[in-house]
Each structure stands twice: as structure tokens, then as C-alpha cells.
Design an enzyme around this catalytic site. Structure first.
Site, PDB file in Angstrom:
ATOM      1  CB  SER A 197      -0.805  -0.091   1.608  1.00 49.14           C
ATOM      2  OG  SER A 197      -1.632   1.156   1.419  1.00 49.14           O
ATOM      3  CE1 TYR A 225      -3.732  -2.240   5.287  1.00 57.28           C
ATOM      4  CE2 TYR A 225      -3.267  -0.101   5.046  1.00 57.28           C
ATOM      5  CZ  TYR A 225      -3.609  -1.272   4.274  1.00 57.28           C
ATOM      6  OH  TYR A 225      -3.833  -1.439   3.126  1.00 57.28           O
TER       7      TYR A 225
END
Ligand code: NAP
Length: 254
Positions: free
Chosen positions: A146, A159
Site C-alpha cells: 500500500s 496497518y
């Protein structure tokens, strides 16, 4: 879609967490390019519906329930693939991830830290351990990281750290799985999916993300799928250990 080539003709591709969102679009793209695709997620109903949709596009598809942190289900995913598909795997896209909490890192519960590590990082490693004996010469692994792995925003901080770990995991696995298997990574920017809707459905946050993008918009699942297909294909045959950022110019690194 008519312009898409057939780079995955006679290839078998496993995509985890692939009954909707980015994973589904990756499975669809690989399938449209000729792959036999094996899709999976936690819920049988979601698997069945996604299989139906892919078959409607004339894609050869096998659907298997697999919660990526369930060891038996991971083994079953690999076993079902190699039984049905004559003992070979050409492509694995490890796409599953969770973001169970928006807490600051120092306030994140140990159980949440464990879950983030387990699903976002450890499950990919364990799946590849099971798959390794069946990976063909010339095979390819793509991990889905990501943009948050480069720039962990407050609501995505821990995360993001697990996604940073995937950048290192990509390098380490590329070295250990060479020369027969290439290992690369795709780092998507913000894409409106169920996973990201707490950000993309909030008008103010969405506008902020769009402004950070040089292209002034969110991405699409198809754009992430196109980049993933490139990394997985022989068009990237001299690329391994790398991460392709697909984020519309949202800052990542020099
Ligand atoms: P999504 O649209 O919410 O789809 C999630 C998929 O994963 C569903 O098919 C879900 O099906 C399955 N799933 C969830 N937990 C699972 C588990 N433990 N084991 C197996 N399958 C599971 O999510 P997405 O946005 O496409 O995200 C996919 C990947 O892209 C993730 O790695 C995410 O970190 C990454 N990413 C997304 C964005 C974004 O903006 N969307 C940005 C950067 C990176 P079931 O409910 O049936 O399990």
C-alpha cells in the site's frame, strides 16, 4: 477489454482475498488474459458469487474458501489447485489484509497488533511455504502492499507498518526464491472499495486524498489489476524484488 492480450495462456494463478475489490479485479484481469484462476475468501457465498461472475466472462475459475490465517484452509487452497490443475502453480498474488483499528500505535491492543502481523504479513509467508514445492520455473509472486507502507497516515499507521514490512519481505523472498521465481510487490494508492470506504466515503477525506494525487482522483481496482498483471507476466521477466507504486502520483519515494 477486447484489446487485452493473452500473457497468461495455460498459466495457473492463485489470488487470495479475491471475491471483491482489488483481488477480484486482479483475478478477472489474469483470467481475461488466459489464466486459469483460483479465487478465494472467507465466505462460501462470496466465493460462489465471484465464481459465477468470472464464469460469465468465460474465465476458467476454481473457487475455494480460504481465510488466510487458517492453516488448514491455506493448505487446502494449494492442494485443490494442484489437484485440479495438474500439479503446477505459475502465479500467486497475495492480496489479503486487514486494518482492524484506527488507534494510535501506542494505544493499539496487543491482540490487534497480532492480527495485523498475522494476516498482513505472516499469512503470505506461510502460504508461500505451502505453495513453494509446486511453483514452476518462471513463476511469479506479487505481494499487495500500500502507499501507506511509505507514508503511514494516522488512521492507517500500524496497518502501514505491516505494509512497509512487505517491501522488505519482497526483497528477501526475491533473493531466496531466485532464479526460478520472481517476487515483486504492488503498492496501490487509494481505491474506493469496501476496505477503504471509511476514507473514500468521507467527502472531506476523499477530497484531501484527491488533492494529494497528481491526477486529482482516486484509483480504480482495474488500474491496480493492470499493474499487478504486468508484474506477474513475462513482460516483467527481468524485474524481481521491486515494488511498483500505483497511486496517481501520491508521494511515495524518490
Ligand atoms: P475489499 O474490497 O474490502 O476486499 C476484501 C476481500 O478480501 C474480499 O473478497 C473479502 O472477502 C476478502 N477477505 C477479507 N479478509 C480475508 C481473510 N482474512 N482471508 C481471506 N480473504 C479475506 O479490499 P481491497 O480494498 O480490495 O483490498 C485488497 C488489498 O489491497 C489489501 O491488501 C489492501 O491492504 C490493499 N490496498 C487497498 C487500498 C484501497 O484503497 N482499497 C489501498 C492500498 C492497498 P470475504 O469477506 O468473503 O473474506
Amino acid at each position: 477489454m477486447e484489446k487485452i492480450g493473452k500473457r497468461f495462456h495455460q498459466k495457473v494463478a492463485i489470488v487470495t482475498a479475491s471475491t471483491q475489490g482489488i483481488g477480484f479485479s486482479i483475478a478477472r484481469r489474469l483470467g481475461l488474459e488466459g489464466a486459469s484462476v483460483v479465487i478465494s475468501s472467507r465466505k462460501q457465498k462470496n466465493v460462489d458469487e465471484a465464481v459465477e461472475k468470472l464464469r460469465a466472462s468465460r474465465i476458467e475459475v476454481l473457487g475455494v474458501v480460504c481465510h488466510v490465517s487458517n492453516s488448514q484452509q491455506r493448505k487446502n487452497l494449494i492442494e485443490k489447485t494442484v489437484q485440479v490443475k495438474i500439479w503446477k502453480i505459475d502465479v500467486i498474488v497475495s492480496n489479503a489484509a486487514v486494518n482492524p483499528s484506527a488507534d494510535a500505535i501506542l494505544e493499539t491492543k496487543e491482540s490487534v497488533l497480532d492480527k495485523l502481523w498475522e494476516i498482513n504479513v505472516k499469512a503470505s509467508i506461510l502460504l508461500l511455504q505451502d505453495a513453494a514445492p509446486h511453483l514452476q520455473k518462471g513463476s511469479s509472486v506479487v505481494l499487495i502492499s500500500s502507499i501507506a507502507g511509505y507514508q503511514p497516515e494516522a488512521a492507517l499507521a500500524m496497518y502501514g507498518v505491516t505494509k512497509t514490512a512487505l517491501l522488505g519481505l519482497t526483497k528477501a523472498l526475491a533473493s531466496q526464491m531466485a532464479p526460478d521465481t520472481r517476487v515483486n510487490c504492488v503498492a496501490p494508492g487509494f481505491v474506493p472499495t469496501h476496505f477503504a470506504e471509511f476514507l473514500t466515503k468521507n467527502e472531506v477525506i476523499r477530497k484531501g486524498i484527491e488533492e494529494k494525487s497528481l491526477l486529482n482522483r482516486l484509483g480504480t481496482t482495474e488500474e491496480i489489476a493492470a499493474a499487478t498483471a504486468f508484474m506477474a507476466s513475462d513482460d516483467a521477466s527481468y524485474v524481481t524484488g521491486e515494488t511498483l507504486v500505483v497511486a496517481g502520483g501520491v508521494p511515495s519515494r524518490l
